[in-house]
Design a protein around this motif. Structure first.
Motif, mmCIF file in Angstrom:
data_model
loop_
_atom_site.group_PDB
_atom_site.id
_atom_site.type_symbol
_atom_site.label_atom_id
_atom_site.label_comp_id
_atom_site.label_asym_id
_atom_site.label_seq_id
_atom_site.Cartn_x
_atom_site.Cartn_y
_atom_site.Cartn_z
ATOM 1 N N ILE A 123 0.834 -1.198 0.000
ATOM 2 C CA ILE A 123 0.000 0.000 0.000
ATOM 3 C C ILE A 123 0.872 1.254 0.000
ATOM 4 O O ILE A 123 0.611 2.217 -0.738
ATOM 5 C CB ILE A 123 -0.946 0.007 1.216
ATOM 6 C CG1 ILE A 123 -1.914 -1.180 1.155
ATOM 7 C CG2 ILE A 123 -1.714 1.324 1.295
ATOM 8 C CD1 ILE A 123 -2.831 -1.159 -0.036
ATOM 9 N N ALA A 124 1.932 1.257 0.823
ATOM 10 C CA ALA A 124 2.804 2.429 0.895
ATOM 11 C C ALA A 124 3.456 2.711 -0.452
ATOM 12 O O ALA A 124 3.591 3.877 -0.860
ATOM 13 C CB ALA A 124 3.868 2.221 1.976
ATOM 14 N N ARG A 125 3.865 1.672 -1.154
ATOM 15 C CA ARG A 125 4.482 1.888 -2.466
ATOM 16 C C ARG A 125 3.461 2.402 -3.478
ATOM 17 O O ARG A 125 3.791 3.228 -4.329
ATOM 18 C CB ARG A 125 5.133 0.591 -2.957
ATOM 19 C CG ARG A 125 6.408 0.254 -2.177
ATOM 20 C CD ARG A 125 7.028 -1.044 -2.620
ATOM 21 N NE ARG A 125 7.439 -1.018 -4.027
ATOM 22 C CZ ARG A 125 8.572 -0.480 -4.475
ATOM 23 N NH1 ARG A 125 9.423 0.084 -3.632
ATOM 24 N NH2 ARG A 125 8.882 -0.519 -5.750
ATOM 25 N N HIS A 126 2.229 1.924 -3.384
ATOM 26 C CA HIS A 126 1.200 2.399 -4.309
ATOM 27 C C HIS A 126 0.886 3.881 -4.086
ATOM 28 O O HIS A 126 0.802 4.659 -5.043
ATOM 29 C CB HIS A 126 -0.074 1.563 -4.160
ATOM 30 C CG HIS A 126 -0.067 0.292 -4.958
ATOM 31 N ND1 HIS A 126 0.020 0.272 -6.333
ATOM 32 C CD2 HIS A 126 -0.133 -1.007 -4.570
ATOM 33 C CE1 HIS A 126 0.011 -0.978 -6.765
ATOM 34 N NE2 HIS A 126 -0.080 -1.776 -5.717
ATOM 35 N N ILE A 127 0.705 4.285 -2.832
ATOM 36 C CA ILE A 127 0.399 5.704 -2.599
ATOM 37 C C ILE A 127 1.619 6.573 -2.892
ATOM 38 O O ILE A 127 1.495 7.725 -3.305
ATOM 39 C CB ILE A 127 -0.127 5.959 -1.171
ATOM 40 C CG1 ILE A 127 0.941 5.676 -0.115
ATOM 41 C CG2 ILE A 127 -1.395 5.162 -0.906
ATOM 42 C CD1 ILE A 127 0.584 6.231 1.248
ATOM 43 N N GLY A 128 2.817 5.990 -2.710
ATOM 44 C CA GLY A 128 4.023 6.725 -3.067
ATOM 45 C C GLY A 128 4.104 6.995 -4.548
ATOM 46 O O GLY A 128 4.495 8.083 -4.981
ATOM 47 N N LYS A 151 7.100 2.249 6.210
ATOM 48 C CA LYS A 151 7.644 3.514 5.723
ATOM 49 C C LYS A 151 8.663 3.200 4.628
ATOM 50 O O LYS A 151 9.695 2.584 4.885
ATOM 51 C CB LYS A 151 8.316 4.281 6.858
ATOM 52 C CG LYS A 151 7.365 4.853 7.881
ATOM 53 C CD LYS A 151 6.706 6.142 7.383
ATOM 54 C CE LYS A 151 7.666 7.310 7.412
ATOM 55 N NZ LYS A 151 7.000 8.581 7.019
ATOM 56 N N VAL A 152 8.363 3.629 3.406
ATOM 57 C CA VAL A 152 9.260 3.370 2.281
ATOM 58 C C VAL A 152 9.310 4.607 1.375
ATOM 59 O O VAL A 152 8.340 5.365 1.307
ATOM 60 C CB VAL A 152 8.812 2.142 1.447
ATOM 61 C CG1 VAL A 152 8.902 0.870 2.277
ATOM 62 C CG2 VAL A 152 7.405 2.339 0.918
ATOM 63 N N PRO A 153 10.424 4.815 0.679
ATOM 64 C CA PRO A 153 10.482 5.935 -0.257
ATOM 65 C C PRO A 153 9.476 5.750 -1.391
ATOM 66 O O PRO A 153 9.081 4.622 -1.729
ATOM 67 C CB PRO A 153 11.922 5.874 -0.794
ATOM 68 C CG PRO A 153 12.678 5.042 0.178
ATOM 69 C CD PRO A 153 11.692 4.065 0.735
ATOM 70 N N LYS A 154 9.087 6.852 -1.981
ATOM 71 C CA LYS A 154 8.237 6.777 -3.167
ATOM 72 C C LYS A 154 9.071 6.197 -4.313
ATOM 73 O O LYS A 154 10.257 6.536 -4.458
ATOM 74 C CB LYS A 154 7.732 8.176 -3.529
ATOM 75 C CG LYS A 154 6.867 8.789 -2.437
ATOM 76 C CD LYS A 154 6.557 10.253 -2.707
ATOM 77 C CE LYS A 154 5.759 10.846 -1.562
ATOM 78 N NZ LYS A 154 5.530 12.298 -1.712
ATOM 79 N N PRO A 155 8.496 5.320 -5.129
ATOM 80 C CA PRO A 155 9.294 4.657 -6.171
ATOM 81 C C PRO A 155 10.006 5.630 -7.109
ATOM 82 O O PRO A 155 11.110 5.342 -7.579
ATOM 83 C CB PRO A 155 8.247 3.825 -6.926
ATOM 84 C CG PRO A 155 7.162 3.582 -5.934
ATOM 85 C CD PRO A 155 7.106 4.824 -5.084
ATOM 86 N N GLN A 156 9.379 6.766 -7.377
ATOM 87 C CA GLN A 156 9.926 7.699 -8.355
ATOM 88 C C GLN A 156 10.718 8.847 -7.734
ATOM 89 O O GLN A 156 11.241 9.698 -8.450
ATOM 90 C CB GLN A 156 8.778 8.287 -9.191
ATOM 91 C CG GLN A 156 7.952 9.379 -8.486
ATOM 92 C CD GLN A 156 6.939 8.827 -7.492
ATOM 93 O OE1 GLN A 156 7.002 7.674 -7.110
ATOM 94 N NE2 GLN A 156 6.006 9.666 -7.079
ATOM 95 N N GLN A 157 10.836 8.876 -6.407
ATOM 96 C CA GLN A 157 11.398 10.077 -5.782
ATOM 97 C C GLN A 157 12.901 10.161 -5.935
ATOM 98 O O GLN A 157 13.606 9.154 -6.047
ATOM 99 C CB GLN A 157 11.016 10.162 -4.311
ATOM 100 C CG GLN A 157 11.896 9.409 -3.337
ATOM 101 C CD GLN A 157 11.516 9.722 -1.899
ATOM 102 O OE1 GLN A 157 10.467 9.305 -1.414
ATOM 103 N NE2 GLN A 157 12.360 10.466 -1.202
ATOM 104 N N ASP A 158 13.403 11.387 -5.939
ATOM 105 C CA ASP A 158 14.832 11.654 -5.913
ATOM 106 C C ASP A 158 15.289 11.440 -4.468
ATOM 107 O O ASP A 158 14.876 12.152 -3.562
ATOM 108 C CB ASP A 158 15.097 13.096 -6.355
ATOM 109 C CG ASP A 158 16.576 13.377 -6.554
ATOM 110 O OD1 ASP A 158 17.397 12.870 -5.756
ATOM 111 O OD2 ASP A 158 16.918 14.115 -7.497
#
Length: 281
Positions: free
Chosen positions: A160-165, A216-223
């Motif tokens: 879920i965290a990766r999807h919302i990220g 808690k995980v970074p957004k897949p596309q984030q810098d």
């Protein structure tokens, strides 16, 4: 006098800016600190050399150029402002005009533009993770409490965290007994945990019978040079008060404000902390 140019540090709230200051205090690398007014914790105010408003990026540029800064790290949280009413200088306007032209205006979209602005001014961006590398690996179980009974909730919360990220909404999610109890948005992790603590015991865990996992995980596309997920003692305390069983995070994608304190608090409360490798995700 140091032969090295100072590292520019633009500081928001929380302990992470201070951790960088402390890490470099005994080194040969000087630090020029620029605090964001209204964000830096009062206890760290004396460590700031200069101050800017949240929309004063040109002022930050000018201050750092005057000090000979070539590399910049941006670290610490900020309260999400109303971009349409934020007090801006020319640099802030450069970012906001571009942000308002985008359909997606989440944190990653805006912060990527902030990095673009400083790079366009000739600065090199340094990741806080490079300066705060943990002395010990964060992979696997860091605490005494077993996480095995909660693996399904762990996997679902990370999913879920990766999807919302990916939608640039947030970096965290909470799942208990297969039910999504919360996703992080502009309110932040602490407020999300407080909200979960107000739910009925029928759907969340309790301090006597813990259930549920915060991911808690970074957004897949984030810098990853900016806005990595942060965990601190207050996060562990919030999870404990919400009746959760533990916290799962990407081992190479999180910054701990005080790792030893987090582990000690988790052990006292009976929570697990578990670091996933990229292969686990």
């Amino acid at each position: 006098m140091s032969a090295l140019p100072p590292l520019g540090l633009i500081a928001g709230n929380g302990m992470l800016p201070y951790r960088i200051i402390e890490t470099l205090r005994g080194s040969a690398r000087p630090v020029f600190t620029v605090g964001i007014s209204g964000e830096v914790d009062d206890g760290f105010a004396d460590d700031m050399h200069a101050w800017i408003g949240l929309g004063q990026l040109q002022r930050a540029r000018d201050l750092m150029q005057q000090e000979g800064v070539r590399e910049v790290v941006i670290v610490g949280g900020v309260q999400r402002p109303n971009l349409a009413t934020l007090d801006l200088d020319e640099g802030g306007a450069w970012v906001v005009e571009r942000a308002l032209s985008k359909a997606q205006r989440g944190d990653n979209a805006v912060l990527s533009l902030v990095l673009d602005y400083f790079e366009a001014q000739g600065f090199e961006i340094v990741s806080a993770a490079e300066l705060l590398s943990p002395a010990t690996p964060l992979q696997g179980l860091l605490t005494d409490t077993d996480m095995a009974p909660h693996r399904q909730d762990m996997a679902r919360a990370v999913e879920i965290a990766r999807h919302i990220g990916a939608l640039d909404i947030g970096q965290g999610a909470i799942v208990a007994r297969g039910i999504v109890l919360g996703v992080e948005s502009v309110e932040g992790t602490d407020a999300m945990l407080a909200r979960i603590g107000e739910l009925s015991d029928e759907v969340r865990g309790t301090q006597a019978a813990r259930a549920g996992v915060l991911a808690k995980v970074p957004k897949p596309q984030q810098d990853r040079r900016i806005d990595l997920p942060a965990l601190g003692p207050q996060t562990v305390e919030g999870a404990a008060q919400a009746g959760l069983a533990g916290i799962v995070f990407e081992a190479d994608g999180v910054l701990f404000e005080a790792l030893d304190a987090c582990i000690a608090r988790a052990n006292r409360e009976g929570l697990f902390l578990f670091g996933l490798t990229t292969e686990d995700l």
